[in-house]
Design a protein around this motif. Structure first.
Motif, PDB file in Angstrom:
ATOM      1  N   HIS A 181    -136.421 -58.456  37.179  1.00 34.84           N
ATOM      2  CA  HIS A 181    -135.937 -57.137  37.604  1.00 34.84           C
ATOM      3  C   HIS A 181    -135.401 -57.286  39.017  1.00 34.84           C
ATOM      4  O   HIS A 181    -136.157 -57.589  39.947  1.00 34.84           O
ATOM      5  CB  HIS A 181    -137.074 -56.107  37.563  1.00 34.84           C
ATOM      6  CG  HIS A 181    -136.650 -54.735  38.011  1.00 34.84           C
ATOM      7  ND1 HIS A 181    -137.561 -53.736  38.297  1.00 34.84           N
ATOM      8  CD2 HIS A 181    -135.413 -54.182  38.223  1.00 34.84           C
ATOM      9  CE1 HIS A 181    -136.920 -52.642  38.678  1.00 34.84           C
ATOM     10  NE2 HIS A 181    -135.622 -52.901  38.632  1.00 34.84           N
ATOM     11  N   LEU A 182    -134.111 -57.101  39.171  1.00 34.22           N
ATOM     12  CA  LEU A 182    -133.456 -57.263  40.463  1.00 34.22           C
ATOM     13  C   LEU A 182    -133.204 -55.894  41.080  1.00 34.22           C
ATOM     14  O   LEU A 182    -132.590 -55.023  40.454  1.00 34.22           O
ATOM     15  CB  LEU A 182    -132.133 -58.003  40.285  1.00 34.22           C
ATOM     16  CG  LEU A 182    -131.259 -58.182  41.533  1.00 34.22           C
ATOM     17  CD1 LEU A 182    -131.944 -59.079  42.550  1.00 34.22           C
ATOM     18  CD2 LEU A 182    -129.898 -58.761  41.159  1.00 34.22           C
ATOM     19  N   VAL A 183    -133.662 -55.726  42.314  1.00 34.23           N
ATOM     20  CA  VAL A 183    -133.401 -54.498  43.057  1.00 34.23           C
ATOM     21  C   VAL A 183    -132.344 -54.810  44.115  1.00 34.23           C
ATOM     22  O   VAL A 183    -132.526 -55.716  44.931  1.00 34.23           O
ATOM     23  CB  VAL A 183    -134.668 -53.952  43.731  1.00 34.23           C
ATOM     24  CG1 VAL A 183    -134.367 -52.620  44.435  1.00 34.23           C
ATOM     25  CG2 VAL A 183    -135.793 -53.768  42.714  1.00 34.23           C
ATOM     26  N   VAL A 184    -131.239 -54.091  44.078  1.00 32.11           N
ATOM     27  CA  VAL A 184    -130.171 -54.261  45.054  1.00 32.11           C
ATOM     28  C   VAL A 184    -130.205 -53.069  45.999  1.00 32.11           C
ATOM     29  O   VAL A 184    -130.105 -51.919  45.557  1.00 32.11           O
ATOM     30  CB  VAL A 184    -128.784 -54.368  44.380  1.00 32.11           C
ATOM     31  CG1 VAL A 184    -127.695 -54.516  45.435  1.00 32.11           C
ATOM     32  CG2 VAL A 184    -128.749 -55.542  43.409  1.00 32.11           C
ATOM     33  N   ALA A 195    -124.782 -55.983  41.924  1.00 32.57           N
ATOM     34  CA  ALA A 195    -125.486 -55.216  40.907  1.00 32.57           C
ATOM     35  C   ALA A 195    -124.743 -55.276  39.579  1.00 32.57           C
ATOM     36  O   ALA A 195    -125.347 -55.481  38.517  1.00 32.57           O
ATOM     37  CB  ALA A 195    -125.650 -53.771  41.371  1.00 32.57           C
ATOM     38  N   SER A 196    -123.420 -55.124  39.621  1.00 31.71           N
ATOM     39  CA  SER A 196    -122.604 -55.166  38.412  1.00 31.71           C
ATOM     40  C   SER A 196    -122.644 -56.540  37.766  1.00 31.71           C
ATOM     41  O   SER A 196    -122.766 -56.670  36.536  1.00 31.71           O
ATOM     42  CB  SER A 196    -121.162 -54.785  38.755  1.00 31.71           C
ATOM     43  OG  SER A 196    -120.316 -54.845  37.626  1.00 31.71           O
ATOM     44  N   ALA A 197    -122.564 -57.595  38.591  1.00 32.20           N
ATOM     45  CA  ALA A 197    -122.541 -58.962  38.057  1.00 32.20           C
ATOM     46  C   ALA A 197    -123.859 -59.326  37.390  1.00 32.20           C
ATOM     47  O   ALA A 197    -123.881 -59.829  36.255  1.00 32.20           O
ATOM     48  CB  ALA A 197    -122.234 -59.947  39.181  1.00 32.20           C
ATOM     49  N   TYR A 198    -124.971 -59.071  38.069  1.00 31.96           N
ATOM     50  CA  TYR A 198    -126.263 -59.457  37.493  1.00 31.96           C
ATOM     51  C   TYR A 198    -126.625 -58.599  36.294  1.00 31.96           C
ATOM     52  O   TYR A 198    -127.300 -59.070  35.365  1.00 31.96           O
ATOM     53  CB  TYR A 198    -127.348 -59.411  38.563  1.00 31.96           C
ATOM     54  CG  TYR A 198    -127.279 -60.590  39.522  1.00 31.96           C
ATOM     55  CD1 TYR A 198    -127.534 -61.883  39.067  1.00 31.96           C
ATOM     56  CD2 TYR A 198    -126.941 -60.423  40.848  1.00 31.96           C
ATOM     57  CE1 TYR A 198    -127.459 -62.972  39.914  1.00 31.96           C
ATOM     58  CE2 TYR A 198    -126.857 -61.509  41.715  1.00 31.96           C
ATOM     59  CZ  TYR A 198    -127.110 -62.776  41.239  1.00 31.96           C
ATOM     60  OH  TYR A 198    -127.027 -63.868  42.089  1.00 31.96           O
ATOM     61  N   LEU A 199    -126.171 -57.353  36.274  1.00 33.07           N
ATOM     62  CA  LEU A 199    -126.368 -56.529  35.078  1.00 33.07           C
ATOM     63  C   LEU A 199    -125.654 -57.165  33.890  1.00 33.07           C
ATOM     64  O   LEU A 199    -126.206 -57.248  32.788  1.00 33.07           O
ATOM     65  CB  LEU A 199    -125.831 -55.118  35.330  1.00 33.07           C
ATOM     66  CG  LEU A 199    -125.968 -54.139  34.171  1.00 33.07           C
ATOM     67  CD1 LEU A 199    -127.430 -53.739  33.979  1.00 33.07           C
ATOM     68  CD2 LEU A 199    -125.114 -52.893  34.415  1.00 33.07           C
ATOM     69  N   GLY A 202    -127.299 -59.925  31.974  1.00 31.24           N
ATOM     70  CA  GLY A 202    -128.455 -59.582  31.151  1.00 31.24           C
ATOM     71  C   GLY A 202    -129.718 -59.315  31.932  1.00 31.24           C
ATOM     72  O   GLY A 202    -130.815 -59.328  31.363  1.00 31.24           O
ATOM     73  N   ILE A 203    -129.600 -59.033  33.220  1.00 29.41           N
ATOM     74  CA  ILE A 203    -130.756 -58.831  34.094  1.00 29.41           C
ATOM     75  C   ILE A 203    -130.954 -57.336  34.322  1.00 29.41           C
ATOM     76  O   ILE A 203    -129.991 -56.590  34.513  1.00 29.41           O
ATOM     77  CB  ILE A 203    -130.538 -59.553  35.439  1.00 29.41           C
ATOM     78  CG1 ILE A 203    -130.468 -61.072  35.194  1.00 29.41           C
ATOM     79  CG2 ILE A 203    -131.626 -59.219  36.455  1.00 29.41           C
ATOM     80  CD1 ILE A 203    -129.944 -61.855  36.375  1.00 29.41           C
ATOM     81  N   GLU A 204    -132.185 -56.888  34.316  1.00 30.38           N
ATOM     82  CA  GLU A 204    -132.493 -55.507  34.650  1.00 30.38           C
ATOM     83  C   GLU A 204    -132.187 -55.285  36.131  1.00 30.38           C
ATOM     84  O   GLU A 204    -132.665 -56.031  36.988  1.00 30.38           O
ATOM     85  CB  GLU A 204    -133.970 -55.190  34.370  1.00 30.38           C
ATOM     86  CG  GLU A 204    -134.345 -53.752  34.693  1.00 30.38           C
ATOM     87  CD  GLU A 204    -135.819 -53.459  34.481  1.00 30.38           C
ATOM     88  OE1 GLU A 204    -136.246 -52.327  34.813  1.00 30.38           O
ATOM     89  OE2 GLU A 204    -136.546 -54.363  34.002  1.00 30.38           O
ATOM     90  N   VAL A 205    -131.408 -54.261  36.421  1.00 29.84           N
ATOM     91  CA  VAL A 205    -130.967 -54.026  37.795  1.00 29.84           C
ATOM     92  C   VAL A 205    -131.229 -52.580  38.194  1.00 29.84           C
ATOM     93  O   VAL A 205    -130.910 -51.650  37.445  1.00 29.84           O
ATOM     94  CB  VAL A 205    -129.458 -54.329  37.956  1.00 29.84           C
ATOM     95  CG1 VAL A 205    -128.975 -53.919  39.353  1.00 29.84           C
ATOM     96  CG2 VAL A 205    -129.161 -55.798  37.707  1.00 29.84           C
ATOM     97  N   THR A 206    -131.807 -52.411  39.381  1.00 28.39           N
ATOM     98  CA  THR A 206    -131.915 -51.107  40.018  1.00 28.39           C
ATOM     99  C   THR A 206    -131.104 -51.150  41.304  1.00 28.39           C
ATOM    100  O   THR A 206    -131.285 -52.048  42.126  1.00 28.39           O
ATOM    101  CB  THR A 206    -133.380 -50.750  40.337  1.00 28.39           C
ATOM    102  OG1 THR A 206    -134.105 -50.617  39.118  1.00 28.39           O
ATOM    103  CG2 THR A 206    -133.458 -49.434  41.107  1.00 28.39           C
ATOM    104  N   HIS A 267    -137.129 -59.628  42.341  1.00 30.60           N
ATOM    105  CA  HIS A 267    -136.251 -60.097  43.414  1.00 30.60           C
ATOM    106  C   HIS A 267    -135.534 -58.890  44.023  1.00 30.60           C
ATOM    107  O   HIS A 267    -135.380 -57.856  43.373  1.00 30.60           O
ATOM    108  CB  HIS A 267    -135.194 -61.074  42.889  1.00 30.60           C
ATOM    109  CG  HIS A 267    -135.749 -62.357  42.352  1.00 30.60           C
ATOM    110  ND1 HIS A 267    -136.405 -62.426  41.133  1.00 30.60           N
ATOM    111  CD2 HIS A 267    -135.764 -63.621  42.865  1.00 30.60           C
ATOM    112  CE1 HIS A 267    -136.787 -63.680  40.915  1.00 30.60           C
ATOM    113  NE2 HIS A 267    -136.405 -64.418  41.944  1.00 30.60           N
ATOM    114  N   CYS A 268    -135.081 -59.059  45.262  1.00 27.28           N
ATOM    115  CA  CYS A 268    -134.333 -58.008  45.933  1.00 27.28           C
ATOM    116  C   CYS A 268    -133.185 -58.623  46.710  1.00 27.28           C
ATOM    117  O   CYS A 268    -133.356 -59.623  47.416  1.00 27.28           O
ATOM    118  CB  CYS A 268    -135.245 -57.229  46.897  1.00 27.28           C
ATOM    119  SG  CYS A 268    -134.391 -55.982  47.891  1.00 27.28           S
TER     120      CYS A 268
END
Length: 464
Positions: A181-184, A195-199, A202-206, A267-268
């Motif tokens: 889960h990546l927090v940007v 945020a757009s790229a990691y989404l 296939g990664i959960e993004v906030t 990760h952030c």
């Protein structure tokens, strides 16, 4: 005797200036600290857009079923997912950046430019002192000095990167595992792009945004489309949510908001803006003024307040784009060495946000029109009606054009869609050459093509 040009910084502002100065017969020295190409090539623009290229392919694969394409595993059963090997992706990213840096070095050598590895600072307006890697020093006399030292990610005392799970955008390429889960933090261009790229990977993004929408500095209609698409694809966007602190405990990262809420992730990425690399450059002693943010004051031909000293790129705070840095550097050399020069015109700068969909802009903005900064007619044409877009399964995006009433001269435009960075070029030419909407409309376009929507939007601006 040839003019002696000393350039401090080997990024786009520096190396492009070096080529121009060499072409004009100057004796050129580039003082470089972190690697030719600077952050644009090594840690920022080139790496991020390489990562985004992989993300674009993932997006196309995830939407392939609409075009009648399916995937099967080795046994012939339908494949259930597409995965990414982030370590291999980052290995490719860094290799490509290193190759690009090496290409720049070869081009400078071909042009007879001397490169000195070390940290340069102004000892006087006509003298640069270089601290070498071995601790020694070298003094370079100069007729012209160009400062192109760039900028670095802004960090806060309450959100310190550790290079492992709390990261600046320069550190993400060290990740060898896929975040759970990546927090940007930060919804400007950098935050939105990552945020757009990691989404897409296939990664959960906030995405934590302190404003009421993503990309507060971009066209509002474009930002709305991006946020709708991102939300539809599963991104969690926290609007009007200001970060108070970021902490780590083991494998967990906690982002605490000013209203007391918390967001936990694995990760952030901190995307909090940039600060200029202008400390300990000897600026004040040499008579080079900076603004309250530490950015070097430079005019439209890149002159600073010290005679013979110019500045280019992110250290000036003027539209932090590699293309602008390069143009500032070229303009500085044309002006300093007596060649024909046109001052920098920010209304001719085309820019692109490499999200999915992309957002490209040039010239005057919708906000300027709405606030009365310029009187212009506006036409917006959705891409959903474009034949090529339908063929490719593209539903999101639009073309927007601005033209002056009466004359019909095109003064700006926005393109939202796949490869908007390529589609904006005809609009950029129209703005740069003061073409009318009729002239833009009457140029042939291929059928079917996305660019056909630009001509169609121009046709709708026609007046009898």
């Amino acid at each position: 005797m040839s003019d002696r040009v000393v350039i401090v910084g080997g990024g786009p502002g520096g190396y492009e200036a070096a080529h121009v100065a060499a072409q004009l017969g100057a004796e050129v020295t580039v003082v470089d600290t972190d690697g030719l190409g600077g952050s644009a090539v090594l840690t920022d623009c080139v790496p991020s857009k390489t990562l985004i290229a992989t993300a674009e392919l993932m997006t196309e694969m995830s939407e392939a079923a609409e075009l009648g394409i399916g995937f099967r595993d080795l046994e012939g059963d339908p494949a259930t997912s597409v995965s990414v090997d982030l370590a291999r992706v980052n290995e490719r990213v860094l290799a490509l950046a290193a190759d690009q840096s090496a290409d720049i070095a070869r081009r400078l050598e071909r042009d007879g430019v001397r490169v000195v590895i070390g940290r340069g600072r102004l000892a006087a307006p006509d003298r640069v002192e270089v601290t070498l890697p071995d601790g020694g020093t070298e003094t370079l006399e100069a007729d012209v000095v160009l400062l192109a030292t760039g900028a670095q990610p802004r960090v806060l005392p309450t959100a310190q990167p550790d290079g492992e799970r709390i990261l600046t955008w320069e550190q993400v390429y060290g990740m060898d595992e896929v975040p759970e889960h990546l927090v940007v933090v930060g919804s400007g261009v950098t935050g939105a792009e990552f945020a757009s790229a990691y989404l897409a990977l296939g990664i959960e993004v906030t995405l934590v945004s302190s404003r009421d929408r993503v990309l507060p500095g971009e066209d509002a209609d474009a930002a709305e489309v991006l946020q709708q698409v991102a939300t539809r694809r599963g991104m969690n966007v926290l609007s009007q949510s200001r970060m108070e602190s970021v902490t780590r405990e083991g494998d967990a990262v906690t982002v605490t908001l000013t209203d007391g809420r918390t967001v936990q992730g694995s990760h952030c990425i901190l995307a909090l803006g940039s600060v200029p690399n202008t400390d300990d450059l000897g600026l004040a002693e040499a008579g080079v003024q900076t603004d309250e943010g530490g950015f070097i004051r430079a005019d439209r031909v890149s002159r600073t307040t010290a005679r013979g000293v110019y500045a280019a790129g992110d250290c000036t705070g003027v539209l932090m784009l590699a293309s602008v840095a390069a143009m500032q550097g070229r303009i500085a050399m044309w002006h300093a060495l007596g060649d024909a020069v046109a001052p920098l015109d920010l209304k001719q700068v085309s820019a692109n946000v490499f999200t999915s969909p992309e957002i490209a802009t040039v010239g005057w903005s919708q906000q300027a029109v709405d606030e009365g900064g310029i009187n212009a007619e506006v036409v917006t044409l959705p891409l959903s009606g474009n034949a090529r877009a339908k063929m490719q399964g593209v539903r999101d995006g639009f073309v927007k054009l601005f033209c002056r009433p009466g004359t019909g001269i095109v003064v700006g435009g926005v393109v939202v869609g796949p490869r908007a960075s390529e589609l904006i070029h005809p609009v950029s030419i129209a703005v740069a050459e003061s073409l009318t909407a009729d002239q833009l409309a009457q140029a042939f376009t291929v059928y079917p093509s996305m660019s056909g929507s630009i001509a169609e939007a121009a046709r709708r601006l026609h007046h009898v």
